[in-house]
Design a protein around this motif. Sequence first.
Motif, PDB file in Angstrom:
ATOM      1  N   LEU A  61       0.843  -1.188   0.000  1.00  0.00           N
ATOM      2  CA  LEU A  61       0.000   0.000   0.000  1.00  0.00           C
ATOM      3  C   LEU A  61       0.883   1.244   0.000  1.00  0.00           C
ATOM      4  CD1 LEU A  61      -2.449  -1.056   2.863  1.00  0.00           C
ATOM      5  CD2 LEU A  61      -3.114  -0.797   0.467  1.00  0.00           C
ATOM      6  N   ASN A  62       0.452   2.275  -0.743  1.00  0.00           N
ATOM      7  CA  ASN A  62       1.051   3.610  -0.650  1.00  0.00           C
ATOM      8  C   ASN A  62       2.576   3.598  -0.655  1.00  0.00           C
ATOM      9  OD1 ASN A  62      -1.397   5.112  -0.554  1.00  0.00           O
ATOM     10  ND2 ASN A  62      -1.675   4.436   1.558  1.00  0.00           N
ATOM     11  N   MET A  63       3.140   2.975  -1.681  1.00  0.00           N
ATOM     12  CA  MET A  63       4.589   2.965  -1.851  1.00  0.00           C
ATOM     13  C   MET A  63       4.890   2.873  -3.346  1.00  0.00           C
ATOM     14  SD  MET A  63       7.310   3.201   0.018  1.00  0.00           S
ATOM     15  CE  MET A  63       6.827   2.644   1.672  1.00  0.00           C
ATOM     16  N   GLU A  64       5.949   3.566  -3.773  1.00  0.00           N
ATOM     17  CA  GLU A  64       6.443   3.451  -5.143  1.00  0.00           C
ATOM     18  C   GLU A  64       7.566   2.409  -5.130  1.00  0.00           C
ATOM     19  OE1 GLU A  64       4.944   5.621  -7.709  1.00  0.00           O
ATOM     20  OE2 GLU A  64       3.631   5.560  -5.939  1.00  0.00           O
ATOM     21  N   ILE A  65       7.371   1.300  -5.830  1.00  0.00           N
ATOM     22  CA  ILE A  65       8.285   0.163  -5.771  1.00  0.00           C
ATOM     23  C   ILE A  65       8.962   0.002  -7.128  1.00  0.00           C
ATOM     24  CG2 ILE A  65       8.492  -2.314  -5.360  1.00  0.00           C
ATOM     25  CD1 ILE A  65       6.012  -2.055  -3.542  1.00  0.00           C
ATOM     26  N   VAL A  66      10.281   0.092  -7.116  1.00  0.00           N
ATOM     27  CA  VAL A  66      11.073   0.037  -8.343  1.00  0.00           C
ATOM     28  C   VAL A  66      11.972  -1.187  -8.300  1.00  0.00           C
ATOM     29  CG1 VAL A  66      12.719   1.272  -9.806  1.00  0.00           C
ATOM     30  CG2 VAL A  66      11.074   2.566  -8.417  1.00  0.00           C
ATOM     31  N   ILE A  91      13.643  -1.842 -16.405  1.00  0.00           N
ATOM     32  CA  ILE A  91      13.252  -1.269 -15.120  1.00  0.00           C
ATOM     33  C   ILE A  91      11.758  -1.476 -14.956  1.00  0.00           C
ATOM     34  CG2 ILE A  91      12.997   1.061 -16.093  1.00  0.00           C
ATOM     35  CD1 ILE A  91      13.860   2.149 -13.329  1.00  0.00           C
ATOM     36  N   GLN A  92      11.343  -1.820 -13.747  1.00  0.00           N
ATOM     37  CA  GLN A  92       9.938  -2.082 -13.438  1.00  0.00           C
ATOM     38  C   GLN A  92       9.504  -1.137 -12.332  1.00  0.00           C
ATOM     39  OE1 GLN A  92       8.736  -5.112 -10.399  1.00  0.00           O
ATOM     40  NE2 GLN A  92       8.193  -6.321 -12.200  1.00  0.00           N
ATOM     41  N   TRP A 119      12.264   1.086  -2.661  1.00  0.00           N
ATOM     42  CA  TRP A 119      10.977   1.665  -2.287  1.00  0.00           C
ATOM     43  C   TRP A 119      11.153   3.167  -2.069  1.00  0.00           C
ATOM     44  CZ3 TRP A 119       8.383  -1.857   1.965  1.00  0.00           C
ATOM     45  CH2 TRP A 119       8.290  -3.172   1.474  1.00  0.00           C
ATOM     46  N   ILE A 120      10.289   3.931  -2.726  1.00  0.00           N
ATOM     47  CA  ILE A 120      10.270   5.386  -2.566  1.00  0.00           C
ATOM     48  C   ILE A 120       8.919   5.789  -1.976  1.00  0.00           C
ATOM     49  CG2 ILE A 120      10.481   7.622  -3.714  1.00  0.00           C
ATOM     50  CD1 ILE A 120      13.032   5.995  -3.909  1.00  0.00           C
ATOM     51  N   GLY A 157      12.227   7.437 -19.469  1.00  0.00           N
ATOM     52  CA  GLY A 157      12.157   6.432 -18.418  1.00  0.00           C
ATOM     53  C   GLY A 157      10.756   6.267 -17.865  1.00  0.00           C
ATOM     54  N   VAL A 158      10.633   5.443 -16.830  1.00  0.00           N
ATOM     55  CA  VAL A 158       9.356   5.261 -16.141  1.00  0.00           C
ATOM     56  C   VAL A 158       9.137   6.450 -15.205  1.00  0.00           C
ATOM     57  CG1 VAL A 158       9.398   2.748 -16.313  1.00  0.00           C
ATOM     58  CG2 VAL A 158      10.481   3.871 -14.345  1.00  0.00           C
ATOM     59  N   TRP A 159       7.928   6.534 -14.596  1.00  0.00           N
ATOM     60  CA  TRP A 159       7.648   7.656 -13.698  1.00  0.00           C
ATOM     61  C   TRP A 159       7.000   7.156 -12.413  1.00  0.00           C
ATOM     62  CZ3 TRP A 159       2.614   8.913 -12.203  1.00  0.00           C
ATOM     63  CH2 TRP A 159       1.579   8.313 -12.947  1.00  0.00           C
TER      64      TRP A 159
END
Length: 237
Positions: A61-66, A91-92, A119-120, A157-159
């Motif tokens: 939940l509520n996390m940007e996962i790269v 990159i994913q 994780w961002i 790139g991705v965003w």
Amino acid sequence: MQTILYKANTRGNANHGWLQSFHTFSFASYHNPNRMNFGAMRVLNDDTVAAGRGFDMHRHLNMEIVSIPLSGDLEHKDSMGNQTVIQQGDIQVMSAGTGIDHSEYNKNSDREVQFLQIWIMPNQRPVAPRYDQMKINEHHLKNEFVQILSPNQDDEGVWIYQDAWFHMGDFTQEQTLVHNLHKKGNGLFIFVLEGSAHAAGELLDRRDAIGVYDIAELEITAQSDSKILLIEVPMQF
């Protein structure tokens, strides 16, 4: 200029047999109150997964996962119906938002897969979950940092939902570059994937890193043939 040094041999380590994971920041059973995050970056795990094994379906939940594969093939499945394979040169990204379930498995039965899991913390919540992946540096450029992630949907790139930028580059020995930060108040995390480099007064060997902030630009010199990842994130969020 303020710096925080992260030597490879000071990282947390978890060996689960099928998974060997090195944690730059506190994660799971590894807890270090002095290493909770670097600005908006909460997790940087350097993972090696045994042949045919992987992470079963689980929720975020509520996390940007790269995820950035370094070798092998990683098979992704999620609750949005995506089923893909990512490999070195990809990159994913997942915006977990209101909730996403996913699994990540080593697709091969005869070799390991290695990848970075980052994780961002987002600047918007809640958001609708989303998934994306793409090839990076398709032109095989050398001796420059190639942008692989940004906050802008129309940029290279991705965003993600954060004022963050990722760059990656392959460099020959003694190559020097000056990297300019995109946004005032951001910090820069330099992670040496292979080789060695000099940055912010420190010599960084393989898997060493340094976080630098209160700067507008930074000079980085490859001390040997090197692969370097730059992660720029807000220090206040």
